[in-house]
Write a protein that holds these residues in place. Sequence first.
Motif, PDB file in Angstrom:
ATOM      1  N   LEU A 108       2.279   6.733  -6.637  1.00  0.00           N
ATOM      2  CA  LEU A 108       1.159   7.450  -6.938  1.00  0.00           C
ATOM      3  C   LEU A 108       1.577   9.221  -6.841  1.00  0.00           C
ATOM      4  O   LEU A 108       1.312  10.040  -7.582  1.00  0.00           O
ATOM      5  N   LEU A 109       2.340   9.161  -5.666  1.00  0.00           N
ATOM      6  CA  LEU A 109       2.938  10.875  -5.324  1.00  0.00           C
ATOM      7  C   LEU A 109       3.861  11.034  -6.203  1.00  0.00           C
ATOM      8  O   LEU A 109       4.040  12.158  -6.840  1.00  0.00           O
ATOM      9  N   VAL A 110       4.799  10.161  -6.819  1.00  0.00           N
ATOM     10  CA  VAL A 110       5.754  10.411  -7.737  1.00  0.00           C
ATOM     11  C   VAL A 110       5.288  10.774  -9.197  1.00  0.00           C
ATOM     12  O   VAL A 110       5.403  11.875  -9.892  1.00  0.00           O
ATOM     13  N   LEU A 111       4.023   9.992  -9.364  1.00  0.00           N
ATOM     14  CA  LEU A 111       3.206  10.239 -10.881  1.00  0.00           C
ATOM     15  C   LEU A 111       2.524  11.596 -10.681  1.00  0.00           C
ATOM     16  O   LEU A 111       2.594  12.363 -11.640  1.00  0.00           O
ATOM     17  N   PHE A 112       2.099  11.947  -9.469  1.00  0.00           N
ATOM     18  CA  PHE A 112       1.036  13.281  -9.380  1.00  0.00           C
ATOM     19  C   PHE A 112       2.246  14.334  -9.403  1.00  0.00           C
ATOM     20  O   PHE A 112       2.060  15.519  -9.954  1.00  0.00           O
ATOM     21  N   ALA A 113       3.452  14.193  -8.632  1.00  0.00           N
ATOM     22  CA  ALA A 113       4.209  15.366  -8.777  1.00  0.00           C
ATOM     23  C   ALA A 113       4.928  15.564 -10.099  1.00  0.00           C
ATOM     24  O   ALA A 113       5.032  16.904 -10.506  1.00  0.00           O
TER      25      ALA A 113
ATOM     26  N   ILE B 267       0.662  -1.072  -0.004  1.00  0.00           N
ATOM     27  CA  ILE B 267      -0.150   0.054  -0.158  1.00  0.00           C
ATOM     28  C   ILE B 267       0.886   1.382  -0.129  1.00  0.00           C
ATOM     29  O   ILE B 267       0.832   2.369  -0.877  1.00  0.00           O
ATOM     30  N   ARG B 268       1.923   1.358   0.907  1.00  0.00           N
ATOM     31  CA  ARG B 268       2.747   2.287   0.985  1.00  0.00           C
ATOM     32  C   ARG B 268       3.543   2.554  -0.431  1.00  0.00           C
ATOM     33  O   ARG B 268       3.789   3.625  -0.733  1.00  0.00           O
ATOM     34  N   LEU B 269       3.953   1.367  -0.886  1.00  0.00           N
ATOM     35  CA  LEU B 269       4.856   1.640  -2.202  1.00  0.00           C
ATOM     36  C   LEU B 269       3.713   1.932  -3.110  1.00  0.00           C
ATOM     37  O   LEU B 269       4.451   2.899  -4.110  1.00  0.00           O
ATOM     38  N   LEU B 270       2.667   1.606  -3.222  1.00  0.00           N
ATOM     39  CA  LEU B 270       1.546   2.173  -4.352  1.00  0.00           C
ATOM     40  C   LEU B 270       1.531   3.659  -4.083  1.00  0.00           C
ATOM     41  O   LEU B 270       1.289   4.415  -5.080  1.00  0.00           O
TER      42      LEU B 270
END
Length: 331
Positions: free
Chosen positions: A21-26, A14-17
């Motif tokens: 997502l944070l990297v893709l969002f940033a 979950i944390r890896l996901l």
Amino acid sequence: MAVEYQCCETQFFIRLLIILLLVLFAGLMSGLTLGLMSLSLVDLEVLAKSGTPQDRKHAAKILPVVRNQHLLLCTLLICNAAAMEALPIFLDSLVVAWGAVLISVTLILLFGEIIPQSICSRYGLAIGATVAPFVRVLVWICFPVAYPISKLLDYLLGHRHEALFRRAELKTLVNLHGNEAGKGGELTHDETTIIAGALELSEKTASDAMTPITDIFSIDINSKLDRDLMNLILEKGHSRVPVYYEQPTNIIGLVLVKNLLTIDPEEEIPVKNVTIRRIPRVPETLPLYDILNEFQKGHSHMAVVVRHCEKTGQQSSNNNADGKHMLKAKY
């Protein structure tokens, strides 16, 4: 033990996901900051009105989003900063502190800055149009924080972002779009010359376009239309020939060459017996736009430019060889 292991494994993924997502969002926020903010309202309006069908569709979707550019900029930067600040928090629970910082910087630099900005700088229009609804949602979410900051930027920097070219810049842009510039432009040499001439027209006066009286072919009103004169007129190839009285600087009118086609050179008819059309006189300071408007009325396609005397404040007399010049209409 098996249940606890499965729970830890689930939390890990979950944390890896979330990190992914944070990297893709940033990365998306960083790319949109470059892609959308590099498109001025003028560029989008041009694409929306005269671009390809696909560009028109994309520009129409982006225009409402980027119309308030400071609000959009604040929204994208706030979201980007929030994603980058949250990334080390989730990484810290998976790796040691120095590893979290190292991985966070690497992921943000590579996947959150370099790659997204490289893609959006090239395909910013298509990507911006695709995520425009999502960006609108982000604008509303960040509105309480982004709106006051955007209004402050509007007050300090102004809210107009039209990237209009000045006259000289627009002329250079036209020249760069010519096929002779070697940059893939589609404008021919004649097209760039005409456009550049039109841009310069408002800054030029009659003195800039006139031809010196000494270089003008003209005929004396007292001369006869014999074979030699007729051959000379045909050899010059002009459609209109100025007529002077006694000396070439005293232009009194002009004759249309087409009216001489019915004249028999053997009769040696005097020039004063043919129809002599009036030729207007204009001051040398008259703008070319005003002269062009007069030519378009059809009364004359040629004018005499009269030089203004600085000492007397009067126009030069007909006897002054430097006082008169010819201005021809060129189409």
